[in-house]
Design a protein around this motif. Structure first.
Motif, PDB file in Angstrom:
ATOM      1  N   THR A 139      55.762 -45.539  50.772  1.00  0.00           N
ATOM      2  CA  THR A 139      55.508 -44.260  51.505  1.00  0.00           C
ATOM      3  C   THR A 139      56.427 -43.891  52.540  1.00  0.00           C
ATOM      4  O   THR A 139      55.834 -43.254  53.404  1.00  0.00           O
ATOM      5  CB  THR A 139      54.316 -43.890  50.882  1.00  0.00           C
ATOM      6  OG1 THR A 139      53.484 -44.599  50.028  1.00  0.00           O
ATOM      7  CG2 THR A 139      53.919 -41.923  50.630  1.00  0.00           C
ATOM      8  N   GLU A 182      59.386 -37.879  47.723  1.00  0.00           N
ATOM      9  CA  GLU A 182      58.613 -37.963  46.460  1.00  0.00           C
ATOM     10  C   GLU A 182      57.288 -38.695  46.398  1.00  0.00           C
ATOM     11  O   GLU A 182      56.861 -39.006  45.607  1.00  0.00           O
ATOM     12  CB  GLU A 182      60.428 -38.705  45.657  1.00  0.00           C
ATOM     13  CG  GLU A 182      61.081 -37.604  45.201  1.00  0.00           C
ATOM     14  CD  GLU A 182      62.052 -37.561  47.123  1.00  0.00           C
ATOM     15  OE1 GLU A 182      62.548 -35.849  47.248  1.00  0.00           O
ATOM     16  OE2 GLU A 182      61.390 -37.681  47.626  1.00  0.00           O
ATOM     17  N   ALA A 183      57.916 -39.718  46.891  1.00  0.00           N
ATOM     18  CA  ALA A 183      56.594 -41.574  46.809  1.00  0.00           C
ATOM     19  C   ALA A 183      54.807 -40.733  47.330  1.00  0.00           C
ATOM     20  O   ALA A 183      54.612 -40.946  46.962  1.00  0.00           O
ATOM     21  CB  ALA A 183      56.747 -42.077  47.946  1.00  0.00           C
ATOM     22  N   ASP A 225      54.586 -37.666  46.546  1.00  0.00           N
ATOM     23  CA  ASP A 225      53.740 -37.088  45.188  1.00  0.00           C
ATOM     24  C   ASP A 225      53.885 -37.629  44.134  1.00  0.00           C
ATOM     25  O   ASP A 225      52.722 -37.474  43.464  1.00  0.00           O
ATOM     26  CB  ASP A 225      54.976 -36.029  45.124  1.00  0.00           C
ATOM     27  CG  ASP A 225      55.651 -34.654  45.839  1.00  0.00           C
ATOM     28  OD1 ASP A 225      54.695 -34.650  46.107  1.00  0.00           O
ATOM     29  OD2 ASP A 225      56.899 -34.139  45.515  1.00  0.00           O
ATOM     30  N   THR A 226      54.002 -39.262  43.934  1.00  0.00           N
ATOM     31  CA  THR A 226      53.642 -40.135  43.349  1.00  0.00           C
ATOM     32  C   THR A 226      51.945 -39.855  43.548  1.00  0.00           C
ATOM     33  O   THR A 226      51.435 -40.855  42.216  1.00  0.00           O
ATOM     34  CB  THR A 226      54.934 -41.218  43.153  1.00  0.00           C
ATOM     35  OG1 THR A 226      56.329 -41.014  42.723  1.00  0.00           O
ATOM     36  CG2 THR A 226      54.408 -42.143  42.151  1.00  0.00           C
ATOM     37  N   LYS A 227      52.026 -40.810  44.822  1.00  0.00           N
ATOM     38  CA  LYS A 227      50.362 -41.393  44.335  1.00  0.00           C
ATOM     39  C   LYS A 227      49.484 -40.121  44.676  1.00  0.00           C
ATOM     40  O   LYS A 227      48.527 -40.383  44.226  1.00  0.00           O
ATOM     41  CB  LYS A 227      50.757 -41.857  46.041  1.00  0.00           C
ATOM     42  CG  LYS A 227      51.466 -42.919  46.405  1.00  0.00           C
ATOM     43  CD  LYS A 227      50.843 -42.979  48.031  1.00  0.00           C
ATOM     44  CE  LYS A 227      51.728 -45.057  48.280  1.00  0.00           C
ATOM     45  NZ  LYS A 227      51.248 -45.514  50.140  1.00  0.00           N
ATOM     46  N   GLU A 253      50.185 -37.645  42.309  1.00  0.00           N
ATOM     47  CA  GLU A 253      50.018 -37.163  41.372  1.00  0.00           C
ATOM     48  C   GLU A 253      48.666 -38.880  40.354  1.00  0.00           C
ATOM     49  O   GLU A 253      48.019 -38.000  39.475  1.00  0.00           O
ATOM     50  CB  GLU A 253      50.992 -37.235  40.277  1.00  0.00           C
ATOM     51  CG  GLU A 253      51.255 -36.991  39.242  1.00  0.00           C
ATOM     52  CD  GLU A 253      52.227 -36.970  38.551  1.00  0.00           C
ATOM     53  OE1 GLU A 253      52.251 -37.023  36.796  1.00  0.00           O
ATOM     54  OE2 GLU A 253      53.537 -37.676  38.867  1.00  0.00           O
ATOM     55  N   SER A 254      48.549 -39.432  41.070  1.00  0.00           N
ATOM     56  CA  SER A 254      48.318 -40.458  39.977  1.00  0.00           C
ATOM     57  C   SER A 254      46.889 -40.893  40.704  1.00  0.00           C
ATOM     58  O   SER A 254      45.869 -41.057  40.042  1.00  0.00           O
ATOM     59  CB  SER A 254      48.905 -42.341  40.684  1.00  0.00           C
ATOM     60  OG  SER A 254      47.877 -43.016  39.817  1.00  0.00           O
TER      61      SER A 254
END
Length: 439
Positions: free
Chosen positions: A95, A99-100, A102-104, A106-107
């Motif tokens: 991370t 962007e990384a 945001d991905t976490k 969101e999950s």
């Protein structure tokens, strides 16, 4: 209630949207009780504390989900009274970008049952990213000044200069890489056939390796007036360093280093192998004393699951880390029952100080206007730790077989009782939120 340094009999009124509307002293009047038309929860003399905030966890998502994931480990968290977590960046991929993050996030919004946030990780070459992050949404920058799981070592002098100049919390893993490498060479020479016993782990990741790196971090922080937080302190010498620093430099201790000593390698082996290493009882007792005298500000877990199959190695090959989050609060209450420190110390270091140190908005205390993150504890029951009770995906704990004084009866996240010890986790009530930080 155990809150803000005192025990008292009292009551809370919580709004439908999960905010504490009133914190009252003594017993509520019958008129007040009747006004809620039966929507009342009587704790029957149990303790009520703020939800635990764990500022140091590894939930392994993305990329390492055979060990753990946000869903499984957040379930283990709330079963243990942890209502909010801050997750580390050494996943796969790491991370180290917006962007990384945001991905976490969101999950977590889809799968977590606890409140959540995620550190941004530092590398030798992502300084431009670190300067652009919105630190009201991120607990801080995680810097590995010693290599650990995930290969995120930051060892460039220029990179460290740049990182420490950023005006946000710098959370640092401190172990000196050159000293560790020298120790490995010296000790492996004793075992020409390989297989270095795990009892050598604290000699490899030695007191000197920790002290040297912590001193280096303090020197950088002093130069740039950085907001420094030393993660998982393990030695008496580092405690002395922190004691001489000002309020801008703080330290954390992890549950494992308060519970175990190097004597436990004989029975638990690689199950308690972690970085920095569990060290001698002298260091363990110094850490306990530093909790009592407030030299150490926070207690976290460094919850870091691996499968048992992965842990079947030696001092060099077994991965470091252990699952700790589900039984962290009861373990610390058990130490309080033994007189190691007080229950008020536990609540301060696991709830209040976490919120204050990181500047977490409206959490960590039972106060009017704060989110109703709360834990009900029966101090008269016990928690027997056995494999069937473990909710972490890795399905084991170094604490298996222990009986701890106290039991988590219920956990509320944002006013919703997400866990009770009779029915387990009610996912239909989940309402996790991202943590917000006042900078």
């Amino acid at each position: 209630m155990i809150n803000e340094g005192r025990k008292s009999e009292g009551y809370l009124i919580i709004s439908e949207d999960g905010i504490i509307e009133c914190v009252g002293e003594g017993m509520p009047s019958s008129e007040l009780i009747n006004s809620f038309n039966g929507n009342v929860h009587d704790l029957n003399g149990h303790w009520l504390i703020p939800g635990v905030i764990d500022s140091h966890v590894h939930f392994r998502e993305p990329g390492l989900t055979q060990k753990a994931d946000i869903y499984s480990e957040s379930r283990a968290a709330v079963a243990g009274g942890v209502t909010s977590f801050m997750e580390m960046p050494n996943t796969n991929p790491a991370t180290v970008s917006a962007e990384a993050l945001d991905t976490k996030a969101e999950s977590a919004s889809k799968h977590s049952v606890a409140n959540y946030s995620f550190y941004i990780g530092a590398t030798n070459n992502n300084i431009s990213v670190l300067r652009q992050i919105d630190y009201t949404k991120v607990p801080g920058i995680k810097v590995f000044m010693g290599s650990s799981t995930g290969g995120m070592l930051v060892d460039g002098g220029n990179a460290l200069e740049d990182i420490f100049s950023i005006p946000t919390l710098i959370a640092v893993h401190c172990e000196d890489e050159s000293i560790i490498k020298d120790n490995i060479n010296r000790i492996t020479a004793l075992y020409p056939q390989g297989c270095v016993p795990v009892r050598w782990h604290p000699s490899i990741r030695s007191e000197l390796a920790c002290y040297t790196s912590t001193k280096k971090a303090i020197d950088y922080a002093s130069k740039y007036n950085s907001r420094l937080h030393i993660m998982h302190l393990t030695t008496e010498q580092e405690i002395a360093l922190i004691r001489d620093c000002g309020p801008n430099m703080t330290a954390e201790v992890c549950v494992a280093h308060l519970l175990f000593s190097d004597a436990d390698y004989d029975t638990l082996g690689t199950r308690i192998k972690c970085n920095p290493a569990v060290k001698s009882i002298v260091h363990r007792d110094a850490l306990r004393a530093a909790v009592r005298d407030n030299t150490i500000c926070t207690i976290s877990t460094d919850h870091a699951p691996h499968t048992l199959q992965e842990k079947q190695g030696d001092a060099l090959t077994a991965p470091s880390g252990m699952p700790m989050i589900q039984f962290s609060l009861t373990s610390m209450i058990d130490l309080a029952c033994q007189g190691v420190f007080t229950i008020e110390d536990v609540v301060d270091k696991m709830c209040h100080a976490q919120a204050s140190l990181y500047g977490i908005e409206k959490r960590g205390f039972l106060r009017k206007g704060y989110y109703a993150d709360m834990v009900e504890i029966d101090p008269c029951e016990t928690t027997v730790i056995s494999a069937p009770a473990i909710l972490s995906k890795c399905a084991w704990s170094p604490l298996e077989g222990r009986t701890l004084r106290s039991k988590i009866k219920g956990t509320w996240v944002n006013g919703a009782k997400i866990y009770d010890d009779t029915h387990g986790i009610n996912e239909s009530l989940r309402r996790p939120m991202p943590l917000r930080f006042i900078r």
